[in-house]
Design a protein around this motif. Structure first.
Motif, short mmCIF file in Angstrom:
data_model
loop_
_atom_site.label_atom_id
_atom_site.label_comp_id
_atom_site.label_asym_id
_atom_site.label_seq_id
_atom_site.Cartn_x
_atom_site.Cartn_y
_atom_site.Cartn_z
N VAL A 98 0.84 -1.20 0.00
CA VAL A 98 0.00 0.00 0.00
C VAL A 98 0.87 1.25 0.00
N ILE A 99 0.60 2.12 -0.96
CA ILE A 99 1.23 3.45 -1.02
C ILE A 99 0.12 4.48 -0.88
N ALA A 100 0.29 5.42 0.01
CA ALA A 100 -0.71 6.46 0.24
C ALA A 100 -0.16 7.81 -0.20
N ALA A 101 -1.06 8.69 -0.64
CA ALA A 101 -0.66 10.03 -1.09
C ALA A 101 -1.72 11.03 -0.69
N THR A 102 -1.29 12.24 -0.38
CA THR A 102 -2.25 13.29 -0.04
C THR A 102 -1.60 14.66 -0.16
N ASN A 103 -2.45 15.67 -0.42
CA ASN A 103 -1.98 17.06 -0.40
C ASN A 103 -2.43 17.77 0.87
N VAL A 104 -3.03 17.01 1.80
CA VAL A 104 -3.49 17.57 3.07
C VAL A 104 -2.32 17.67 4.03
N ASN A 105 -2.33 18.71 4.86
CA ASN A 105 -1.34 18.82 5.93
C ASN A 105 -1.70 17.80 7.01
N ILE A 106 -1.01 16.67 7.00
CA ILE A 106 -1.36 15.56 7.88
C ILE A 106 -1.23 15.93 9.35
N ASP A 107 -0.20 16.67 9.69
CA ASP A 107 -0.01 17.05 11.10
C ASP A 107 -1.20 17.85 11.60
N SER A 108 -1.66 18.80 10.79
CA SER A 108 -2.83 19.60 11.20
C SER A 108 -4.09 18.74 11.23
N ALA A 109 -4.22 17.82 10.28
CA ALA A 109 -5.40 16.96 10.26
C ALA A 109 -5.46 16.07 11.49
N ILE A 110 -4.31 15.57 11.94
CA ILE A 110 -4.27 14.75 13.16
C ILE A 110 -4.62 15.60 14.38
N GLU A 111 -4.06 16.80 14.42
CA GLU A 111 -4.33 17.69 15.55
C GLU A 111 -5.80 18.08 15.62
N ASP A 112 -6.44 18.23 14.46
CA ASP A 112 -7.86 18.60 14.41
C ASP A 112 -8.78 17.38 14.47
N LYS A 113 -8.22 16.19 14.70
CA LYS A 113 -9.00 14.96 14.82
C LYS A 113 -9.71 14.59 13.51
N LEU A 114 -9.12 14.99 12.38
CA LEU A 114 -9.68 14.64 11.08
C LEU A 114 -9.01 13.41 10.48
N PHE A 115 -7.86 13.03 11.04
CA PHE A 115 -7.14 11.87 10.55
C PHE A 115 -6.60 11.09 11.74
N ARG A 116 -6.79 9.77 11.69
CA ARG A 116 -6.37 8.93 12.81
C ARG A 116 -4.85 8.88 12.91
N GLU A 117 -4.37 9.11 14.12
CA GLU A 117 -2.92 9.09 14.33
C GLU A 117 -2.35 7.69 14.15
N ASP A 118 -3.09 6.65 14.60
CA ASP A 118 -2.60 5.28 14.46
C ASP A 118 -2.54 4.87 12.99
N LEU A 119 -3.49 5.34 12.18
CA LEU A 119 -3.43 5.05 10.75
C LEU A 119 -2.25 5.75 10.10
N TYR A 120 -1.98 6.96 10.55
CA TYR A 120 -0.83 7.70 10.01
C TYR A 120 0.47 6.92 10.23
N TYR A 121 0.66 6.39 11.43
CA TYR A 121 1.88 5.64 11.70
C TYR A 121 1.92 4.33 10.93
N ARG A 122 0.76 3.79 10.61
CA ARG A 122 0.71 2.54 9.85
C ARG A 122 1.10 2.76 8.39
N ILE A 123 0.77 3.91 7.79
CA ILE A 123 1.02 4.13 6.36
C ILE A 123 2.29 4.92 6.09
N SER A 124 2.96 5.40 7.14
CA SER A 124 4.09 6.32 6.92
C SER A 124 5.39 5.78 7.47
#
Length: 490
Positions: A287-313
């Motif tokens: 699995v390769i993931a891509a995004t133009n979203v600021n992931i750090d801000s999305a995690i801080e705003d609870k819009l993106f799961r932190e555990d998923l971030y560590y799984r894909i990065s």
């Protein structure tokens, strides 16, 4: 630091040698002339050359073995071949061996500038081409991908990305690709797949932002017949289609929270179920993931799961926007023009130095996607300046805004066209004076002047032609060039 390069010239033609020797030695390079290819190859066993120019325009006897030896000793990317008009076995041999650089006879100044540009950009210790050679040893790297896509690297940042891709492709660790919209994140994913051990299997991609959560789930995991209204027959999902291959989850930053949870579960144990299925399936997918979203801000705003971030990065690749790698713009435009001309069955459009200067000054908020659209307009409109009038207005508007910043005086009543002309003239006069001054201080050594101006050698050549700058000093006269034991008259 300026370096002298050593160039081998192979030609039985005195006019050809004169033209090439004059241009190369004037720029400070060492030149060794040979009458035959076999003589040059014999010499190359005892000394190295940074580039080779071979002239076969007089149609010498075909010599596949010697040409192959030349590629092995020097490298296909450091050979320029002057071919005769019409069909020639030398042309087919050169194409088979991967020799891309060709010259015309008689030599044109623009073609010699290409050689000089290459000599300026290559490192001093460049050796023969090898597929495993680090990317930073080559000035420009272009690699074809499926569906008429390609990867191009001509800047230090993109060369480093290419090096990382070659390393990461060998392992199945997840990779997260970050970058603005249009920078080519999907190209990076395709290149990772191409160099991986999974290259013989399927590459699939899913745009997570283009589908609502329910449709995205069925797209990823598939469904059985009767799973929902309209599900007449079973359909495999992307995970199943990409088994033993690679799956790109594009715009993963736009994925809904429920889908993030389901995806995390699949990534943790590699198991999933089709919608409506009672059995569990397994997936062997990278699995390769891509995004133009600021992931750090999305995690801080609870819009993106932190555990998923560590799984894909496990590894992260950040692709710089085009405005941070402007030195690549001429190479990108050249490649885009070539491909669009082939697609439209037209001759490649000529892009004037002034247009190229504007294209390099533009910020390109849409990155490669916007640049590609601009190239299409230029190709269709035959290079008319109206094809980039919107870009010109934005570039000149930015300059005008900077010039007027901090001034409280009332603006004169002038038309938009008059203002554009004033700004353009002011910019051109200032830039022309700076370039002329740098050239004179460098005694018209263009390589040294480019370094002093902190611009690429190719950009300086465009500026010199655009402003019609002329050299005032008397050129050095070269009396003779020593080749294979004979003198070359001037």
């Amino acid at each position: 630091m300026l370096r002298t390069r050593t160039v081998a010239l192979i030609s039985p033609s005195t006019p050809f040698l004169q033209a090439a020797v004059t241009a190369l030695t004037f720029e400070g390079h060492d030149v060794v002339a040979f009458e035959a290819l076999t003589e040059a190859i014999s010499a190359m066993h005892n000394r190295s050359f940074d580039a080779v120019v071979i002239d076969v325009s007089a149609r010498p006897p075909r010599d596949q073995r010697s040409l192959s030896d030349l590629v092995r000793l020097v490298g296909k990317d450091r050979i320029w071949i002057a071919l005769p008009l019409g069909v020639s076995p030398w042309a087919s041999d050169a194409e088979r061996l991967g020799i891309r650089h060709t010259l015309g006879v008689p030599l044109r100044s623009t073609e010699l500038e290409e050689v000089l540009t290459y000599l300026q950009e290559i490192p001093a210790a460049l050796t023969s081409y090898d597929a495993t050679e680090p990317a930073q040893t080559r000035a420009v790297h272009i690699e074809d991908l499926p569906n008429n896509r390609y990867f191009l690297a001509a800047s230090p940042s993109m060369m480093r990305i290419y090096e990382n891709i070659r390393l990461l492709a060998q392992v199945d660790a997840p990779v997260l690709i970050l970058g603005e919209s249009g920078v080519g994140k999907d190209v990076i994913a395709n290149l990772l797949h191409k160099h991986s051990r999974r290259a013989a299997h399927t590459f699939c991609s899913v745009n997570c932002a283009a589908l609502p959560p329910d449709l995205l789930e069925s797209e990823l995991f598939g469904y059985e017949a009767g799973a929902f209204t309209g599900a007449v027959k079973a359909k495999p999902g992307r995970f199943e289609q990409a088994d033993k291959g690679t799956l790109l989850l594009d715009e993963i930053g736009e994925m809904s929270a429920p889908m993030q949870a389901k995806l995390l579960h699949v990534l943790q144990d590699g198991r999933y179920s089709r919608l409506g299925a009672r059995s569990v399936s397994t997936a062997d997918v990278r699995v390769i993931a891509a995004t133009n979203v600021n992931i750090d801000s999305a995690i801080e705003d609870k819009l993106f799961r932190e555990d998923l971030y560590y799984r894909i990065s496990t590894f992260t690749i950040r692709v710089p926007p085009l405005r941070e790698r402007r030195e690549e713009i001429p190479y990108l435009i050249e490649e885009m023009v070539k491909r669009q001309a082939m697609a439209f069955h037209q001759d490649p459009v000529y892009i004037s130095p002034r247009m190229m200067s504007l294209l390099q000054d533009y910020e390109w908020p849409g990155n490669l996607r916007e640049l590609g659209n601009a190239v299409i307009r230029m190709q269709v409109l035959k290079g008319q300046e109206s094809s980039i009038s919107d870009i010109e207005a934005k570039v000149l508007g930015k300059v005008a805004k900077v010039q007027s910043c901090g001034k409280d005086a009332p603006e004169p009543e002038v038309s938009v066209n008059e203002m554009r002309s004033i700004v353009r003239n002011f910019k051109d006069q200032t830039e022309s004076r700076l370039i002329q001054q740098a050239l004179e201080e460098a005694r018209w050594n263009r390589r040294q002047a480019a370094l002093a101006l902190r611009i690429s050698y190719r950009t300086l050549l465009y500026k010199i032609e655009h402003y019609r700058l002329k050299e005032t000093r008397v050129p050095i006269r070269f009396e003779a060039v020593q080749g294979s034991g004979s003198s070359l008259p001037v």
